[in-house]
Scaffold this active site. Structure first.
Site, PDB file in Angstrom:
ATOM      1  N   HIS A   1    -173.909 -76.565  47.519  1.00 35.73           N
ATOM      2  CA  HIS A   1    -175.277 -76.734  47.044  1.00 35.73           C
ATOM      3  C   HIS A   1    -176.017 -75.401  47.190  1.00 35.73           C
ATOM      4  CE1 HIS A   1    -176.527 -76.832  51.225  1.00 35.73           C
ATOM      5  NE2 HIS A   1    -175.862 -77.964  51.481  1.00 35.73           N
TER       6      HIS A   1
ATOM      7  N   HIS B   1    -175.843 -73.429  50.545  1.00 34.92           N
ATOM      8  CA  HIS B   1    -174.627 -72.617  50.731  1.00 34.92           C
ATOM      9  C   HIS B   1    -174.716 -71.361  49.849  1.00 34.92           C
ATOM     10  CE1 HIS B   1    -172.837 -76.845  51.256  1.00 34.92           C
ATOM     11  NE2 HIS B   1    -172.757 -76.300  52.445  1.00 34.92           N
TER      12      HIS B   1
ATOM     13  N   CYS C   1    -171.897 -85.352  67.696  1.00 32.02           N
ATOM     14  CA  CYS C   1    -172.470 -85.480  66.350  1.00 32.02           C
ATOM     15  C   CYS C   1    -171.461 -84.906  65.364  1.00 32.02           C
ATOM     16  CB  CYS C   1    -173.797 -84.727  66.237  1.00 32.02           C
ATOM     17  SG  CYS C   1    -174.356 -84.638  64.524  1.00 32.02           S
TER      18      CYS C   1
ATOM     19  N   CYS D   1    -172.838 -81.937  63.172  1.00 28.47           N
ATOM     20  CA  CYS D   1    -172.789 -80.606  63.820  1.00 28.47           C
ATOM     21  C   CYS D   1    -171.360 -80.254  64.230  1.00 28.47           C
ATOM     22  CB  CYS D   1    -173.608 -80.578  65.106  1.00 28.47           C
ATOM     23  SG  CYS D   1    -175.334 -80.983  64.957  1.00 28.47           S
TER      24      CYS D   1
ATOM     25  N   CYS E   1    -179.528 -87.050  66.408  1.00 28.48           N
ATOM     26  CA  CYS E   1    -179.318 -85.602  66.338  1.00 28.48           C
ATOM     27  C   CYS E   1    -180.502 -85.023  65.562  1.00 28.48           C
ATOM     28  CB  CYS E   1    -178.007 -85.292  65.611  1.00 28.48           C
ATOM     29  SG  CYS E   1    -177.947 -83.605  64.968  1.00 28.48           S
TER      30      CYS E   1
ATOM     31  N   HIS F   1    -179.286 -83.700  61.969  1.00 26.52           N
ATOM     32  CA  HIS F   1    -178.679 -84.614  60.988  1.00 26.52           C
ATOM     33  C   HIS F   1    -179.299 -86.004  60.975  1.00 26.52           C
ATOM     34  CE1 HIS F   1    -175.738 -81.370  61.544  1.00 26.52           C
ATOM     35  NE2 HIS F   1    -175.579 -81.530  60.245  1.00 26.52           N
TER      36      HIS F   1
ATOM     37  N   LYS G   1    -186.582 -80.919  52.977  1.00 25.69           N
ATOM     38  CA  LYS G   1    -185.213 -80.639  53.407  1.00 25.69           C
ATOM     39  C   LYS G   1    -184.240 -81.322  52.435  1.00 25.69           C
ATOM     40  CE  LYS G   1    -182.350 -80.641  57.460  1.00 25.69           C
ATOM     41  NZ  LYS G   1    -182.121 -80.910  58.838  1.00 25.69           N
TER      42      LYS G   1
ATOM     43  N   LYS H   1    -178.631 -85.829  51.147  1.00 30.29           N
ATOM     44  CA  LYS H   1    -178.006 -86.739  50.188  1.00 30.29           C
ATOM     45  C   LYS H   1    -178.836 -88.005  50.058  1.00 30.29           C
ATOM     46  CE  LYS H   1    -173.244 -85.312  50.551  1.00 30.29           C
ATOM     47  NZ  LYS H   1    -171.974 -85.582  51.187  1.00 30.29           N
TER      48      LYS H   1
HETATM   49  N1  MSP Z   1    -168.519 -74.783  58.897  1.00 33.77           N
HETATM   50  C1  MSP Z   1    -169.681 -74.406  59.594  1.00 33.77           C
HETATM   51  C2  MSP Z   1    -169.737 -72.899  59.763  1.00 33.77           C
HETATM   52  C3  MSP Z   1    -168.568 -72.310  60.470  1.00 33.77           C
HETATM   53  S1  MSP Z   1    -168.667 -70.587  60.541  1.00 33.77           S
HETATM   54  C4  MSP Z   1    -167.412 -70.124  61.536  1.00 33.77           C
HETATM   55  C5  MSP Z   1    -170.914 -74.860  58.822  1.00 33.77           C
HETATM   56  N2  MSP Z   1    -170.696 -75.196  57.548  1.00 33.77           N
HETATM   57  S2  MSP Z   1    -171.848 -75.717  56.545  1.00 33.77           S
HETATM   58  O1  MSP Z   1    -171.193 -75.978  55.310  1.00 33.77           O
HETATM   59  O2  MSP Z   1    -172.579 -76.777  57.138  1.00 33.77           O
HETATM   60  O3  MSP Z   1    -172.841 -74.525  56.383  1.00 33.77           O
HETATM   61  C6  MSP Z   1    -172.367 -73.270  55.922  1.00 33.77           C
HETATM   62  C7  MSP Z   1    -173.501 -72.251  55.894  1.00 33.77           C
HETATM   63  O4  MSP Z   1    -174.480 -72.693  54.941  1.00 33.77           O
HETATM   64  C8  MSP Z   1    -174.200 -72.161  57.249  1.00 33.77           C
HETATM   65  O5  MSP Z   1    -174.499 -70.822  57.565  1.00 33.77           O
HETATM   66  C9  MSP Z   1    -175.473 -72.948  57.036  1.00 33.77           C
HETATM   67  O6  MSP Z   1    -176.544 -72.510  57.818  1.00 33.77           O
HETATM   68  C10 MSP Z   1    -175.732 -72.664  55.554  1.00 33.77           C
HETATM   69  N3  MSP Z   1    -176.581 -73.689  54.954  1.00 33.77           N
HETATM   70  C11 MSP Z   1    -176.328 -75.013  54.788  1.00 33.77           C
HETATM   71  N4  MSP Z   1    -177.426 -75.605  54.257  1.00 33.77           N
HETATM   72  C12 MSP Z   1    -178.397 -74.682  54.060  1.00 33.77           C
HETATM   73  C13 MSP Z   1    -179.679 -74.668  53.494  1.00 33.77           C
HETATM   74  N5  MSP Z   1    -180.272 -75.752  53.064  1.00 33.77           N
HETATM   75  N6  MSP Z   1    -180.297 -73.477  53.386  1.00 33.77           N
HETATM   76  C14 MSP Z   1    -179.711 -72.295  53.760  1.00 33.77           C
HETATM   77  N7  MSP Z   1    -178.517 -72.271  54.321  1.00 33.77           N
HETATM   78  C15 MSP Z   1    -177.879 -73.452  54.555  1.00 33.77           C
HETATM   79  O7  MSP Z   1    -171.996 -74.837  59.383  1.00 33.77           O
END
Ligand code: MSP
Length: 521
Positions: free
Chosen positions: A18, A21, A126, A129, A144, A147, A298, A301
């Site tokens: 999304h 990411h 959780c 997390c 949490c 989440h 925020k 889903k």
């Molecule tokens: N798998 C772990 C990271 C492991 S690193 C050794 C994880 N994955 S995640 O898919 O949840 O998130 C991946 C990255 O995307 C993280 O840095 C997270 O902060 C970032 N983001 C996820 N949602 C986000 C937003 N809504 N806005 C900005 N960044 C976000 O955490």
């Protein structure tokens, strides 16, 4: 600096990518592209985090194997990064053999160092997390805080890592190295977490989580997903506890590890302790970016407001990702939260890319054709001091801001410079000069504007590589984006364009975005 190694967080593959990411990966691509304009050896690592209970549960609910889920969603991430013009050097998947075998060696090394012990444990886990939480961290309703889910009660005998042993050394490292944690307003938060730190569980029983890397010499346990995931930053370089590869020796320590603010604790504390235990140098800098909300809400889903980057490109009928890249990374200062809204997106890119920059080029080239048949005569090549100085200052400032990862601020410098050039055009009115027959003066103004556009194309390249490429093309210049060559590659006398070649490098976005947001599964 003779090399630049940057890593991103690796994304969980229990869902599709999304724009949260995407924000991080675009930010990192912009940083890497900028540094590739200044040094030759830039290495950019990203990837997917594929183990853990979350992925196991999602696969179960879809009645597919975890590996099938990982393959499907990891491809989705890779496709999205290609659509967004993200040019990484390597993409690591934690289910790859190269990663798994090294993670086992790392675990073994932690055992050999006396940092691992077995312990019966009761805690709250959780799965969002992928972490145990303390009762004091939960909301008043026992959820949490990130989440908004009730954590599961877990009672297991697990392996524990002596995190507390490294507490003082990490605090000292943070205090001695002011650049280690960025932005600096995050430092106190981490120090506070460190003060309350406890040893952490670094394995899970196979009966609760089977989708993970087995603990060496213990078939009953799998390695905790965060130990597995964090190790990717060195396993991808071919780190080996006995015989590290040349690539590892060349690129480690990372110049910067970019992550979201939600996972700072894992990086600043857990990762630092693991590296200390392994006797490996710590990264130079860990930078935590803020979060992206949608219409100030925020993404979730359950709210159905999760947007995929591809849907934005499709809805606005954008053939290239430049506008979205530009908007995302300029939506917030590094470390602060940003927001996505359709209206704001359209307004920002129309103002900066279509009007300020695009229109400036378009009008100037059209005048060059109209008055001089598209030719810059040698007598036009005379610098206006104000424009020259403003351009040189912008070039220095953009680099300085990138050194501190101030990406949004660096974009403002480019826009400000374009504003200055627009004002120069308005003040000198080349159309009036032409009407008055002052052709040399008119030509000088156009030369100065087009030469400024060349500099803008260099500075804009990391954000908008396609638009930057088009500017070079319309100026009939070879694409030359290295900062070291900015002086040599000046616009030369000669015919540079004709009417047919001139088109907007970024047409205004007018299409209405379907209000019905696409849901990311
Ligand atoms: N798998 C772990 C990271 C492991 S690193 C050794 C994880 N994955 S995640 O898919 O949840 O998130 C991946 C990255 O995307 C993280 O840095 C997270 O902060 C970032 N983001 C996820 N949602 C986000 C937003 N809504 N806005 C900005 N960044 C976000 O955490």
């Amino acid at each position: 600096m003779n090399k630049f190694y940057l890593t991103t967080a690796i994304d969980y593959v229990n869902g599709k990518p999304h724009i949260g990411h995407a924000y991080e990966k675009i930010l990192c691509d912009v940083i890497c592209r900028h540094f590739s304009q200044r040094i030759d050896d830039v290495y950019f690592l990203t990837g997917t985090d594929e183990h853990g209970i979350k992925i196991q549960k999602t696969a179960d609910s879809r009645e597919i194997t975890p590996q099938q889920l990982c393959d499907e969603n990891s491809s989705s991430f890779q496709q999205t990064w290609a659509d967004l013009g993200i040019e990484y050097s390597d993409f690591i998947r934690t289910t790859q053999e190269r990663h798994k075998k090294t993670v086992q060696k790392i675990f073994k090394k932690l055992v050999e160092n006396g940092d691992i012990y077995k312990h019966s444990y009761k805690g709250l886990y959780c799965s969002g997390c992928e972490s145990f939480l303390n009762a004091r961290d939960l909301t008043a309703d026992g959820l949490c805080p990130d989440h908004l889910k009730k954590p599961e009660e877990v009672f297991e005998e697990n392996y524990f890592f002596k995190l507390t042993k490294y507490k003082d050394a990490i605090i000292k490292h943070i205090k001695d190295n002011p650049k280690f944690l960025q932005p600096d307003f995050k430092v106190n938060e981490v120090i506070k977490q460190l003060e309350n730190i406890e040893d952490i569980s670094v394995s899970r029983n196979k009966n609760s989580v089977s989708w993970g890397i087995p603990v060496p010499d213990d078939e009953e346990q799998v390695i905790y997903v965060w130990i597995d995931a964090l190790s990717n930053y060195i396993t991808a370089l071919g780190y080996d506890t006995e015989n590290p590869s040349d690539k590892f020796k060349k690129y480690w320590p990372a110049n910067v590890q970019v992550i979201g603010k939600d996972i700072l604790k894992f990086h600043a504390i857990y990762w630092s302790a693991i590296l200390m235990s392994l006797g490996v140098e710590l990264p130079q800098s860990i930078c935590a970016h803020g979060w992206i909300t949608i219409d100030e809400t925020k993404m979730s889903k359950s709210l159905g407001n999760v947007i995929a980057p591809a849907d934005i490109l499709k809805a606005f009928e954008l053939q290239e990702p430049d506008a979205l890249r530009y908007y995302m990374v300029t939506s917030a200062s590094f470390g602060r939260d940003g927001n996505y809204s359709d209206e704001d997106f359209k307004e920002k890119v129309n103002a900066d890319l279509a009007n300020n920059i695009g229109n400036l080029l378009n009008r100037s080239l059209n005048m060059l054709v109209k008055y001089f048949d598209g030719e810059i005569k040698s007598e036009f090549i005379s610098n206006d001091d104000c424009i020259l100085n403003a351009g040189n200052e912008a070039i220095i400032n953009v680099q300085k801001l990138f050194d501190g990862y101030q990406i949004a601020e660096a974009a403002n410098v480019i826009v400000e410079f374009a504003n200055t050039v627009n004002k120069y055009v308005a003040d000198n009115a080349p159309w009036t000069l032409a009407k008055e027959g002052k052709m040399k003066e008119c030509g000088i103004v156009l030369y100065n504007v087009l030469e400024a556009m060349r500099k803008i194309a260099v500075m804009l390249y990391p954000y908008c590589p396609n638009i930057s490429g088009k500017i070079f093309k319309q100026l009939s210049l070879e694409k030359s984006i290295k900062y070291s060559q900015i002086e040599q590659n000046k616009l030369q006398a000669g015919k540079i364009t004709e009417k047919e070649k001139i088109s907007p490098v970024f047409p205004r976005m007018d299409s209405e975005f379907a209000t019905d947001k696409k849901k990311v599964k």
